[in-house]
Design a protein around this motif. Structure first.
Motif, PDB file in Angstrom:
ATOM      1  N   ASP A   1      -4.202   3.247   0.175  1.00  0.00           N
ATOM      2  CA  ASP A   1      -4.449   1.797   0.094  1.00  0.00           C
ATOM      3  C   ASP A   1      -3.222   0.962   0.434  1.00  0.00           C
ATOM      4  O   ASP A   1      -3.344  -0.256   0.664  1.00  0.00           O
ATOM      5  N   LEU A   2      -2.047   1.563   0.437  1.00  0.00           N
ATOM      6  CA  LEU A   2      -0.807   0.793   0.473  1.00  0.00           C
ATOM      7  C   LEU A   2      -0.332   0.498   1.891  1.00  0.00           C
ATOM      8  O   LEU A   2      -0.521   1.313   2.801  1.00  0.00           O
TER       9      LEU A   2
ATOM     10  N   ALA B   1       8.861   3.561 -13.339  1.00  0.00           N
ATOM     11  CA  ALA B   1       9.761   2.637 -12.647  1.00  0.00           C
ATOM     12  C   ALA B   1       8.988   1.657 -11.777  1.00  0.00           C
ATOM     13  O   ALA B   1       9.318   0.468 -11.703  1.00  0.00           O
ATOM     14  N   PHE B   2       7.941   2.142 -11.102  1.00  0.00           N
ATOM     15  CA  PHE B   2       7.120   1.231 -10.298  1.00  0.00           C
ATOM     16  C   PHE B   2       6.527   0.124 -11.181  1.00  0.00           C
ATOM     17  O   PHE B   2       6.506  -1.051 -10.798  1.00  0.00           O
TER      18      PHE B   2
ATOM     19  N   ILE C   1       6.300   4.499  -2.874  1.00  0.00           N
ATOM     20  CA  ILE C   1       5.958   5.886  -3.154  1.00  0.00           C
ATOM     21  C   ILE C   1       6.100   6.702  -1.880  1.00  0.00           C
ATOM     22  O   ILE C   1       5.727   6.243  -0.791  1.00  0.00           O
ATOM     23  N   VAL C   2       6.679   7.880  -2.005  1.00  0.00           N
ATOM     24  CA  VAL C   2       6.903   8.758  -0.861  1.00  0.00           C
ATOM     25  C   VAL C   2       5.895   9.897  -0.947  1.00  0.00           C
ATOM     26  O   VAL C   2       5.932  10.703  -1.878  1.00  0.00           O
ATOM     27  N   GLY C   3       4.983   9.940   0.002  1.00  0.00           N
ATOM     28  CA  GLY C   3       3.976  10.992   0.005  1.00  0.00           C
ATOM     29  C   GLY C   3       2.997  10.794   1.139  1.00  0.00           C
ATOM     30  O   GLY C   3       2.626   9.658   1.466  1.00  0.00           O
ATOM     31  N   HIS C   4       2.586  11.881   1.747  1.00  0.00           N
ATOM     32  CA  HIS C   4       1.659  11.796   2.881  1.00  0.00           C
ATOM     33  C   HIS C   4       0.234  11.614   2.367  1.00  0.00           C
ATOM     34  O   HIS C   4      -0.160  12.230   1.374  1.00  0.00           O
ATOM     35  N   PRO C   5      -0.554  10.778   3.037  1.00  0.00           N
ATOM     36  CA  PRO C   5      -1.942  10.563   2.591  1.00  0.00           C
ATOM     37  C   PRO C   5      -2.776  11.837   2.517  1.00  0.00           C
ATOM     38  O   PRO C   5      -3.777  11.880   1.810  1.00  0.00           O
TER      39      PRO C   5
ATOM     40  N   ALA D   1       1.356   2.503  -8.996  1.00  0.00           N
ATOM     41  CA  ALA D   1       1.750   1.107  -9.160  1.00  0.00           C
ATOM     42  C   ALA D   1       2.731   0.679  -8.080  1.00  0.00           C
ATOM     43  O   ALA D   1       3.283  -0.425  -8.150  1.00  0.00           O
ATOM     44  N   ALA D   2       2.958   1.536  -7.075  1.00  0.00           N
ATOM     45  CA  ALA D   2       3.885   1.202  -5.994  1.00  0.00           C
ATOM     46  C   ALA D   2       3.302   0.106  -5.101  1.00  0.00           C
ATOM     47  O   ALA D   2       2.093  -0.151  -5.083  1.00  0.00           O
TER      48      ALA D   2
END
Length: 273
Positions: free
Chosen positions: A10-11, A226-227, A238-242, A253-254
């Motif tokens: 979504d981001l 932290a987010f 946030i670091v991550g592949h969909p 919450a990023a």
């Protein structure tokens, strides 16, 4: 009714949607908080193999000359410093229980001490119950102990979970567990986490002013604290592949996403200019 929580899919992307990202900075000077594993290095099977690349190290150093940079990791603080090969950054290790700066040395806070005996007992219990299970990695830290099971046969996963539940029951009221990417993190049951550590650092380092925008880059469940802390006052990435099942469907919450440490390096290089 609350809006449904966002997921990685979504981001907006911090690089591809650069105009939206730049608008969040709004001319303010950044203060950058970085998780280590999964952000500055890819996730690896064995924790000791997560070595930062020369290019990422150079990029972080260049950024630190431009703005405040802090590393906030679940790792022991001294281990993070050794893996990075950088000794002049503020580092909050053990999920913020152990904070150190090159100017002041150890930065004391109420949550940072008094748990060594508890963690030692829990570590011994985990080693006794699970140390013989192939693939289990038990990582004691200053104020927690991590039970890694990425290399454990899936048939043994229920055993690891049951052991964690048994330890929590034995030390009821003293321990909490924070799940992560194929790891259980057993910590003292107090109101302290990466989000609280970031708040503490913003105040302690004099970065809680209107002309500073805090950026936090993380990849794991523990980074969500932290987010949430920075929601409305900073930027969470946030670091991550969909397509990564460990990240893709998890609520976050990023505010933005980056797909990999390689993209993190590109963003940090841009901020360092």
């Amino acid at each position: 009714m609350n809006a449904p929580a966002a997921t990685v899919r979504d981001l907006p992307h911090a690089l591809h949607d650069a105009d939206r990202f730049t608008a969040q900075l709004a001319g303010r000077r950044p203060a950058v908080f970085l998780d280590y594993d999964g952000v500055l290095t890819p996730i690896v099977d064995r924790p000791e193999d997560a070595l930062i690349s020369d290019g990422m190290r150079d990029t972080v150093r260049a950024l630190a000359r431009r703005c405040p940079v802090c590393v906030v990791s679940g790792r022991d603080r001294t281990v993070v410093q050794q893996l990075m090969g950088i000794d002049d950054l503020v580092v909050a290790g053990s999920h913020g229980f152990d904070i150190w700066s090159p100017q002041e040395g150890t930065i004391a806070h109420d949550a940072g001490s008094g748990f060594s005996d508890l963690i030692a007992k829990v570590t011994d219990r985990l080693r006794s119950d699970l140390g013989a299970v192939p693939g289990v990695v038990i990582e004691p830290k200053k104020a927690s102990v991590a039970l890694h099971y990425r290399l454990v046969d899936p048939d043994q996963h229920p055993r690891t979970a049951a052991t964690v539940d048994a330890v929590l029951a034995e030390y009821e009221g003293q321990l909490k567990v924070t799940p992560g990417k194929m790891v259980y993190e057993l910590q003292p049951k107090i109101d302290w986490n990466k989000g609280r550590a970031v708040e503490y650092l913003l105040t302690t380092l004099g970065l809680d002013s209107d002309d500073v925008v805090p950026l936090y880059l993380g990849d794991d469940v523990t980074d969500e604290d932290a987010f949430r802390v920075l929601s409305g006052r900073g930027v969470g990435i946030i670091v991550g592949h969909p397509d990564d099942p460990e990240v893709a469907g998890r609520p976050t919450a990023a505010d933005f996403v980056l797909s990999s440490p390689a993209e993190v390096e590109r963003l940090l290089s841009t901020l360092a200019r």
